[in-house]
Design an enzyme around this catalytic site. Structure first.
Site, PDB file in Angstrom:
ATOM      1  N   GLY A  74       0.695  -1.210  -0.219  1.00 11.87           N
ATOM      2  CA  GLY A  74       0.067   0.183  -0.059  1.00 11.87           C
ATOM      3  C   GLY A  74       0.845   1.378   0.011  1.00 11.87           C
ATOM      4  O   GLY A  74       0.231   2.370   0.628  1.00 11.87           O
ATOM      5  N   ASN A 125       7.744   5.797 -10.084  1.00 12.05           N
ATOM      6  CA  ASN A 125       7.094   4.505  -9.711  1.00 12.05           C
ATOM      7  C   ASN A 125       5.604   4.631 -10.572  1.00 12.05           C
ATOM      8  O   ASN A 125       4.720   5.135 -10.068  1.00 12.05           O
ATOM      9  CB  ASN A 125       6.719   4.252  -8.162  1.00 12.05           C
ATOM     10  CG  ASN A 125       6.149   3.090  -7.901  1.00 12.05           C
ATOM     11  OD1 ASN A 125       5.480   2.395  -9.075  1.00 12.05           O
ATOM     12  ND2 ASN A 125       5.844   2.714  -6.790  1.00 12.05           N
ATOM     13  N   CYS A 128       3.317   0.189  -9.883  1.00 11.69           N
ATOM     14  CA  CYS A 128       2.883  -0.416  -8.790  1.00 11.69           C
ATOM     15  C   CYS A 128       1.285  -0.819  -8.930  1.00 11.69           C
ATOM     16  O   CYS A 128       0.536  -0.255  -9.439  1.00 11.69           O
ATOM     17  CB  CYS A 128       2.861   0.559  -7.399  1.00 11.69           C
ATOM     18  SG  CYS A 128       1.848  -0.212  -6.109  1.00 11.69           S
TER      19      CYS A 128
END
EC number: 1.3.1.14
Length: 302
Positions: A74, A125, A128
């Site tokens: 998360g 990123n 993800c």
């Protein structure tokens, strides 16, 4: 006996060897980055940092499988201010690549601006697979990859690496978008979207239900992605995905990876993997008549 040269230059940064600790579950604090380097990593990518602190998901967040891990953490992180406080007073004698995530190009650019003082490079990123509104949800579209990379390049003079998702029909579209926007390199792959089910509880094991699969099981998929990207792009490709042995590492180098990231193998086999893989690469180079890592990058592409 002449020792083969493991050091590499990537986007102007000098690495003692091609192995880099991947962003993931073993890189939350500076002590882990330093430990990775002491154990043989040439550089480190931090945990992904966002604008606001995030607690992440409730446990369970990791499932161990026979050939890897599924995780859904998360994106827990201290936020950019907390990150700066955490690194205050530290100096690192290896390249520190700061991983950043945001929901818009502007958020990525803001983070790059705020963290440029402490980062030697940035990894974006864009991949993800389990955080709503972030990562893969942005990074599956080439136009979004282009916009984020361009915004970050305009905000910092540090090298910018776009981390790409494999959860798409053709990863080279994403790579080309990153390259056209000025990325200094791409890294691939992030985890594969995955799930595990408890057959007695009759429900998904992870609190988030869906997570990202990493480890030896994803290696052939990752290798193919690196191969395709290296054949298509002019910028360096950093190979990630299931690298556990020196033979795996050599395969990725031959497939066109200029550097390699290792994450899950640290969780499964311990910090010693860096030293073991470096020793294996060096021995392979020597026995096969090569004098440096750079000589074998992309040899399988011809």
């Amino acid at each position: 006996m002449t020792v083969a040269k493991l050091s590499i230059n990537l986007s102007g940064l000098e690495f003692e060897n091609p192995l880099i600790l991947a962003s993931g579950i073993n890189d939350k604090v500076p002590e882990q980055w330093i430990r990775a380097h002491e154990e043989g990593a040439g550089g480190v990518v931090t945990k992904s940092i966002g604008i606001e602190p995030r607690k992440g998901y409730d446990n369970p967040t990791i499932v161990e499988l026979p050939y890897g891990l599924i995780n859904a953490m998360g994106l827990p992180n201290p936020g950019w201010k907390g990150f700066l406080e955490m690194v205050e007073g530290y100096s690192f004698d290896f390249p520190l690549i700061v991983s950043i995530f945001g929901g818009t190009p502007e958020e990525f650019a803001f983070l790059a601006e705020k963290l440029s003082e402490v980062a030697d490079a940035f990894e974006l990123n864009l991949s993800c697979p389990h955080a709503k509104g972030y990562g893969m949800e942005i990074g599956q579209k080439p136009e979004n990859v282009y916009a984020v990379v361009k915004a970050v390049k305009d905000a910092t003079d540090k090298p910018v690496i776009a981390k790409l998702t494999p959860n798409i029909d053709d990863i080279t579209k994403l790579g080309l978008a990153a390259e056209n926007a000025g990325a200094d390199a791409v890294s691939a792959i992030n985890t594969l979207k995955a799930i595990a089910i408890d057959i007695y509880a009759r429900k998904p094991i992870l609190s988030n239900k869906v997570g990202g699969y990493s480890g030896p099981g994803v290696k052939p998929v990752a290798l193919r992605a690196v191969y395709d990207l290296a054949r298509t792009l002019d910028i360096p490709v950093i190979g990630i995905g299931g690298i556990t042995t020196w033979q795996d590492a050599v395969e990725f180098l031959l497939a066109g990876a200029s550097a390699l990231q290792i994450g899950t193998a640290v969780s499964l086999r311990g910090w010693k993997v860096f030293r073991e893989i470096n020793e294996g690469i060096e021995r392979y180079l020597r026995e096969e008549g090569f004098s440096s890592v750079e000589e074998i990058v992309g040899l399988a592409l011809e």
